[in-house]
Motif scaffolding. Structure first.
Motif, PDB file in Angstrom:
ATOM      1  N   PRO A   1       0.452  -1.803   0.151  1.00  0.00           N
ATOM      2  CA  PRO A   1      -0.320   0.050  -0.401  1.00  0.00           C
ATOM      3  C   PRO A   1       0.866   0.969   0.134  1.00  0.00           C
ATOM      4  CG  PRO A   1      -0.292  -0.943   2.208  1.00  0.00           C
ATOM      5  CD  PRO A   1       0.704  -2.033   1.607  1.00  0.00           C
ATOM      6  N   PHE A   2      -0.219   2.276  -0.381  1.00  0.00           N
ATOM      7  CA  PHE A   2       0.831   3.354  -0.554  1.00  0.00           C
ATOM      8  C   PHE A   2      -0.636   4.098   0.440  1.00  0.00           C
ATOM      9  CE2 PHE A   2       1.763   8.384  -1.600  1.00  0.00           C
ATOM     10  CZ  PHE A   2       2.885   7.944  -1.450  1.00  0.00           C
ATOM     11  N   VAL A   3       0.149   5.194   1.333  1.00  0.00           N
ATOM     12  CA  VAL A   3      -0.601   5.502   2.097  1.00  0.00           C
ATOM     13  C   VAL A   3       0.037   6.981   2.853  1.00  0.00           C
ATOM     14  CG1 VAL A   3      -2.118   5.551   4.464  1.00  0.00           C
ATOM     15  CG2 VAL A   3      -1.455   3.883   3.060  1.00  0.00           C
ATOM     16  N   PRO A   4      -0.931   8.137   2.106  1.00  0.00           N
ATOM     17  CA  PRO A   4      -0.110   9.638   2.175  1.00  0.00           C
ATOM     18  C   PRO A   4      -1.351  10.219   3.561  1.00  0.00           C
ATOM     19  CG  PRO A   4      -1.454   9.717   1.063  1.00  0.00           C
ATOM     20  CD  PRO A   4      -1.739   8.306   1.277  1.00  0.00           C
ATOM     21  N   VAL A   5      -0.387  10.552   4.164  1.00  0.00           N
ATOM     22  CA  VAL A   5      -0.631  11.722   5.383  1.00  0.00           C
ATOM     23  C   VAL A   5      -0.841  13.306   5.548  1.00  0.00           C
ATOM     24  CG1 VAL A   5      -1.229  11.453   7.502  1.00  0.00           C
ATOM     25  CG2 VAL A   5      -0.374   9.478   6.891  1.00  0.00           C
ATOM     26  N   HIS A   6      -1.430  13.671   5.999  1.00  0.00           N
ATOM     27  CA  HIS A   6      -1.140  15.353   5.455  1.00  0.00           C
ATOM     28  C   HIS A   6      -1.201  15.548   6.808  1.00  0.00           C
ATOM     29  CE1 HIS A   6      -1.378  15.683   1.184  1.00  0.00           C
ATOM     30  NE2 HIS A   6      -2.531  14.391   1.359  1.00  0.00           N
ATOM     31  N   CYS A   7       0.261  15.491   7.573  1.00  0.00           N
ATOM     32  CA  CYS A   7       0.165  15.701   8.788  1.00  0.00           C
ATOM     33  C   CYS A   7      -0.323  17.147   9.220  1.00  0.00           C
ATOM     34  CB  CYS A   7       1.919  15.957   8.700  1.00  0.00           C
ATOM     35  SG  CYS A   7       2.082  14.221   8.848  1.00  0.00           S
ATOM     36  N   GLY A   8      -0.203  18.649   7.986  1.00  0.00           N
ATOM     37  CA  GLY A   8      -0.250  19.830   8.488  1.00  0.00           C
ATOM     38  C   GLY A   8      -1.594  19.956   8.024  1.00  0.00           C
ATOM     39  N   ALA A   9      -2.452  19.184   7.925  1.00  0.00           N
ATOM     40  CA  ALA A   9      -4.032  19.356   7.910  1.00  0.00           C
ATOM     41  C   ALA A   9      -4.907  18.148   9.418  1.00  0.00           C
ATOM     42  CB  ALA A   9      -4.398  18.996   6.382  1.00  0.00           C
ATOM     43  N   ILE A  10      -4.269  17.787  10.423  1.00  0.00           N
ATOM     44  CA  ILE A  10      -4.703  17.137  10.967  1.00  0.00           C
ATOM     45  C   ILE A  10      -3.995  18.176  12.776  1.00  0.00           C
ATOM     46  CG2 ILE A  10      -4.857  14.913  12.669  1.00  0.00           C
ATOM     47  CD1 ILE A  10      -3.484  13.409   9.556  1.00  0.00           C
ATOM     48  N   PRO A  11      -5.376  18.238  13.442  1.00  0.00           N
ATOM     49  CA  PRO A  11      -4.532  18.809  14.498  1.00  0.00           C
ATOM     50  C   PRO A  11      -4.026  18.212  15.605  1.00  0.00           C
ATOM     51  CG  PRO A  11      -7.155  18.456  14.593  1.00  0.00           C
ATOM     52  CD  PRO A  11      -6.668  18.130  13.368  1.00  0.00           C
ATOM     53  N   ASP A  12      -3.292  18.390  16.325  1.00  0.00           N
ATOM     54  CA  ASP A  12      -2.026  17.823  17.325  1.00  0.00           C
ATOM     55  C   ASP A  12      -2.610  16.706  17.498  1.00  0.00           C
ATOM     56  OD1 ASP A  12      -0.360  20.032  15.817  1.00  0.00           O
ATOM     57  OD2 ASP A  12       0.021  21.133  17.932  1.00  0.00           O
TER      58      ASP A  12
ATOM     59  N   LEU B   1       0.197   4.075  10.097  1.00  0.00           N
ATOM     60  CA  LEU B   1       1.702   3.170   9.940  1.00  0.00           C
ATOM     61  C   LEU B   1       1.068   1.493   9.635  1.00  0.00           C
ATOM     62  CD1 LEU B   1       3.775   5.161  12.335  1.00  0.00           C
ATOM     63  CD2 LEU B   1       4.199   5.342  10.339  1.00  0.00           C
ATOM     64  N   ALA B   2       0.153   1.054  10.563  1.00  0.00           N
ATOM     65  CA  ALA B   2      -0.115  -0.245  10.704  1.00  0.00           C
ATOM     66  C   ALA B   2      -0.771   0.439   8.827  1.00  0.00           C
ATOM     67  CB  ALA B   2      -1.086  -0.377  11.428  1.00  0.00           C
ATOM     68  N   LEU B   3      -1.865   1.251   8.410  1.00  0.00           N
ATOM     69  CA  LEU B   3      -2.019   0.514   7.125  1.00  0.00           C
ATOM     70  C   LEU B   3      -0.849   0.303   6.018  1.00  0.00           C
ATOM     71  CD1 LEU B   3      -5.396   2.915   7.367  1.00  0.00           C
ATOM     72  CD2 LEU B   3      -5.516   0.561   7.195  1.00  0.00           C
ATOM     73  N   ALA B   4       0.059   0.892   6.157  1.00  0.00           N
ATOM     74  CA  ALA B   4       1.666   1.035   5.085  1.00  0.00           C
ATOM     75  C   ALA B   4       1.922  -0.316   5.088  1.00  0.00           C
ATOM     76  CB  ALA B   4       1.780   2.231   5.329  1.00  0.00           C
ATOM     77  N   HIS B   5       1.126  -1.144   6.096  1.00  0.00           N
ATOM     78  CA  HIS B   5       2.817  -2.035   6.671  1.00  0.00           C
ATOM     79  C   HIS B   5       2.949  -3.187   5.140  1.00  0.00           C
ATOM     80  CE1 HIS B   5       4.587  -5.618   7.956  1.00  0.00           C
ATOM     81  NE2 HIS B   5       3.929  -6.106   8.086  1.00  0.00           N
ATOM     82  N   GLY B   6       4.001  -2.974   4.882  1.00  0.00           N
ATOM     83  CA  GLY B   6       4.593  -3.740   3.527  1.00  0.00           C
ATOM     84  C   GLY B   6       4.586  -2.529   2.534  1.00  0.00           C
ATOM     85  N   GLY B   7       4.566  -1.367   3.218  1.00  0.00           N
ATOM     86  CA  GLY B   7       4.917  -0.680   1.524  1.00  0.00           C
ATOM     87  C   GLY B   7       5.191   0.703   1.898  1.00  0.00           C
ATOM     88  N   THR B   8       4.493   2.196   1.369  1.00  0.00           N
ATOM     89  CA  THR B   8       5.496   2.732   1.897  1.00  0.00           C
ATOM     90  C   THR B   8       3.831   4.378   2.534  1.00  0.00           C
ATOM     91  OG1 THR B   8       6.181   3.247  -0.614  1.00  0.00           O
ATOM     92  CG2 THR B   8       5.837   5.051   0.993  1.00  0.00           C
ATOM     93  N   VAL B   9       4.512   4.917   3.546  1.00  0.00           N
ATOM     94  CA  VAL B   9       3.894   5.942   4.249  1.00  0.00           C
ATOM     95  C   VAL B   9       3.547   7.018   3.994  1.00  0.00           C
ATOM     96  CG1 VAL B   9       4.936   6.492   6.504  1.00  0.00           C
ATOM     97  CG2 VAL B   9       2.683   6.673   5.978  1.00  0.00           C
ATOM     98  N   PHE B  10       3.927   7.909   3.630  1.00  0.00           N
ATOM     99  CA  PHE B  10       4.136   9.513   3.012  1.00  0.00           C
ATOM    100  C   PHE B  10       3.369   9.816   3.734  1.00  0.00           C
ATOM    101  CE2 PHE B  10       3.079  12.835  -0.119  1.00  0.00           C
ATOM    102  CZ  PHE B  10       3.697  13.588   0.337  1.00  0.00           C
TER     103      PHE B  10
END
Ligand SMILES: Nc1ncnc2c1ncn2[C@@H]1O[C@H](COP(=O)(O)OP(=O)(O)OP(=O)(O)O)[C@@H](O)[C@H]1O
Length: 456
Positions: free
Chosen positions: A186-197, A223-232
Motif C-alpha cells: 500500500p501507499f498511504v499519504p498522511v497530510h500532517c499539516g491538516a490534522i490537529p495535534d 503506519l499499520a495500514l502502510a505495512h509492507g508498503g510506503t507511508v507518505f
C-alpha cells in the motif's frame, strides 16, 4: 586506450561529443543509430557507451541488454532532451551508470565519463518498459530529481522530499514507492499539516476503543495500514514537538503502539516525508528536532519551483490540456497561442504546477481552447493563489485601514478559509501555530483557545 562508443542520430551532437572525447585521449567509435551501434558492440567491445535515449526505431534502453551481455559489461551513459521519471528510474535500475539531460555542458559530460570509467557497472534488474509518464518536465533540475528518485527508490532509507507547494512532492513519493522494493504494497499519504495535534497520534498509530472520548471502536493507524508498503508524511514540518518525539521513537524501533493499547506491534514500512519549509532552519530555530531530521532525511530530493524551470511550461500545458480535455469532454483544440505562453511564462506561479493545472483547466472551461490571452489575463488576475483568500478592497474595509487592523483581518480571513483549523491556517501563513494564536488573541471576535474548530 579506452574505446568509447558514441551513439546519437543528431550528427552535430555526435561529432561534438566524439571530438571532445578524442581531445581527452579516448578512442571513439561513432554510430548514428541502433543497427550501427549493435554492429560496433559486436566488432569491438567498448569501455563505455554514451548513447542518446531516443533513437530512430527504438531507445538507448534497447541497447542496454546487448551491452550487459558483453564480458565485463561496460558502463553506459544515457543522454536525453526528454527525460522522464519512468525512463530515468528504469534505466538506473536496469544498470545504466548515468543519465544526462540535454543540453549539457561538455565539461559535465567529461566529468561523468571519468566517473563512469572509474567505477564498475552494477548488475541490476532487467529494465522494463514503463507506463506513460506521471511527471512532466525535462529541465535539468527535474532530470536530477528523477535520477535521485531512481537511485534511492530501491534502497531502504527514509527519503525527505523538499520543494514549494505544488511542485510534485507527492508524485515523487509515489514514484519512490512504485520503483521501490514493494510496489505491490500500500501507499498511504498522511497530510500532517491538516490534522490537529490532538488527532495526529491516533491518525498515525491508531487507537483502541475507549482510548479517548470519541474512540468508539478500534481504529488502525496509517503506519499499520502502510505495512509492507510506503507511508507518505506530507508537511512534516508542521508536527508538534510532542509528536516529533513519538515519531522518532517509531523510526528507531519500528513499533506501532495504538493509543490505549498495552503493547505495540512491529511494522515494516518505508517512510517518505515532505515539506515546503526549510527544515534545517526549523532545526536551527529549535522548533524541529535535529535527531528526527537526520532520521527522516536519510536522503533528500529537491524539486525546483515552476518559475525556475520555465522551459518545461509548453510540455506541462500540453499535459494538462490533454488531461482536462478528456475529463471535461471537450473537442480537440490547437496548441496554446504564443501570447498565452508568454503570459504564462511571465506569471510567478506561487502555487507551482498545481496552480498551472488550475489555470489551464479554467481557461479550457471558459474558452474551450488555449488561445485567448485576454481571458487568461483575467484568470491570472483574479485567481487567488492556492491557499490564499480572495483579496478585494472590500475584504479590508474601505478605503484603507491601519496595518495592524489589516493583519488581523487577513489572519481571520485565512482562518475562515481553513475552516477554523489553526494548524492549517498557520501552514498557509508560513508561521508557527502559537504565533497565530498569539496574534489573534487581542481580537475578541473569535474563540482563540487552542481547541481546533471546524473540520480537521
Ligand atoms: N512534474 C509534474 N508533472 C505533471 N503534474 C505535476 C507535476 N508536478 C506536480 N504535478 C501536479 O500538480 C499537483 C500537485 O502535485 P503534488 O501534490 O505532488 O505537489 P506537492 O509538492 O506534494 O504539493 P503540496 O506541498 O501542496 O502537498 C498534482 O495534481 C500533480 O499531479
Amino acid at each position: 586506450m579506452t574505446r568509447i562508443l558514441v551513439v546519437d542520430d543528431d550528427l552535430a551532437i555526435r561529432e561534438m561529443v566524439a571530438l571532445a572525447l578524442e581531445k581527452c585521449g579516448y578512442r571513439v567509435d561513432r554510430a548514428p543509430g541502433l543497427p550501427e551501434a549493435r554492429a560496433a558492440l559486436d566488432a569491438a567491445p567498448p569501455g563505455l557507451v554514451v548513447c542518446d535515449l531516443y533513437l530512430p526505431g527504438g531507445t538507448g534502453l534497447d541497447l542496454l541488454e546487448q551491452v550487459r551481455a558483453l564480458p565485463g559489461p561496460p558502463p553506459m551513459i544515457l543522454m536525453t532532451a526528454r527525460g522522464s521519471m519512468e525512463t530515468t528510474a528504469l534505466a538506473l535500475n536496469g544498470g545504466v551508470f548515468d543519465y544526462i539531460a540535454k543540453p549539457f555542458d561538455l565539461d559535465v559530460l567529461l566529468e561523468r565519463v571519468r566517473a563512469a570509467l572509474g567505477g564498475a557497472v552494477e548488475a541490476g534488474a532487467e529494465p522494463e518498459r514503463g507506463p506513460a509518464s506521471m511527471m512532466v518536465g525535462s529541465h535539468p533540475a527535474m532530470v536530477e530529481a528523477y535520477k535521485a528518485t531512481g537511485r534511492v527508490a530501491a534502497m531502504a532509507v527514509p527519503v525527505l522530499v523538499l520543494g514549494e507547494t505544488g511542485t510534485g512532492k507527492e508524485l515523487v513519493a509515489r514514484a519512490l514507492h512504485r520503483f521501490g522494493g514493494h510496489p505491490e504494497g500500500p501507499f498511504v499519504p498522511v497530510h500532517c499539516g491538516a490534522i490537529p495535534d490532538t488527532l495526529i497520534e491516533s491518525e498515525l498509530f491508531g487507537h483502541r476503543r475507549g482510548a479517548f472520548t470519541d474512540a468508539q471502536r478500534d481504529r488502525r493507524g496509517a503506519l499499520a495500514l502502510a505495512h509492507g508498503g510506503t507511508v507518505f508524511l506530507d508537511e512534516i514540518g508542521e508536527i508538534s514537538p510532542v509528536f516529533q518525539v513519538k515519531l522518532l521513537r517509531f523510526l528507531e524501533d519500528g513499533i506501532v503502539q495504538p493509543l490505549g493499547a498495552e503493547k505495540g506491534d512491529p511494522v515494516k514500512v518505508r517512510v517518505v516525508a515532505a515539506t515546503h519549509r526549510d527544515l534545517r532552519a526549523l532545526v536551527a530555530a529549535g522548533s524541529f528536532r535535529q535527531d528526527l531530521y537526520y532520521r527522516l532525511a536519510g536522503f533528500e530530493i529537491r524539486l525546483p519551483a515552476l518559475r525556475d524551470r520555465l522551459s518545461d511550461l509548453p510540455d506541462l500545458v500540453q499535459h494538462f490540456q490533454e488531461r482536462f480535455r478528456g475529463e471535461l469532454g471537450l473537442p480537440a483544440a490547437g496548441p496554446p497561442s504564443r501570447e498565452v505562453l508568454a503570459a504564462l511564462a511571465a506569471h510567478p506561479w506561487p502555487g507551482n504546477v498545481r496552480e498551472l493545472g488550475h489555470v489551464v483547466r479554467r481557461l479550457l472551461i471558459e474558452t474551450g481552447a488555449l488561445g485567448d490571452a485576454a481571458a487568461l489575463g483575467r484568470i491570472l488576475g483574479d485567481g487567488p493563489a492556492p491557499g490564499a483568500p480572495a483579496l478585494s478592497p472590500a475584504s479590508f474595509g474601505a478605503p484603507f485601514v491601519p496595518l495592524e487592523e489589516m493583519e488581523r483581518m487577513y489572519l481571520l480571513a485565512v482562518l475562515a478559509h481553513a475552516r477554523g483549523n489553526k494548524t492549517e491556517a498557520a501552514r498557509i501563513l508560513g508561521i508557527e501555530r502559537k504565533t497565530l494564536t498569539r496574534k489573534l488573541r487581542p481580537a475578541d471576535c473569535m474563540d482563540t483557545d487552542d481547541a481546533e474548530g471546524g473540520a480537521p
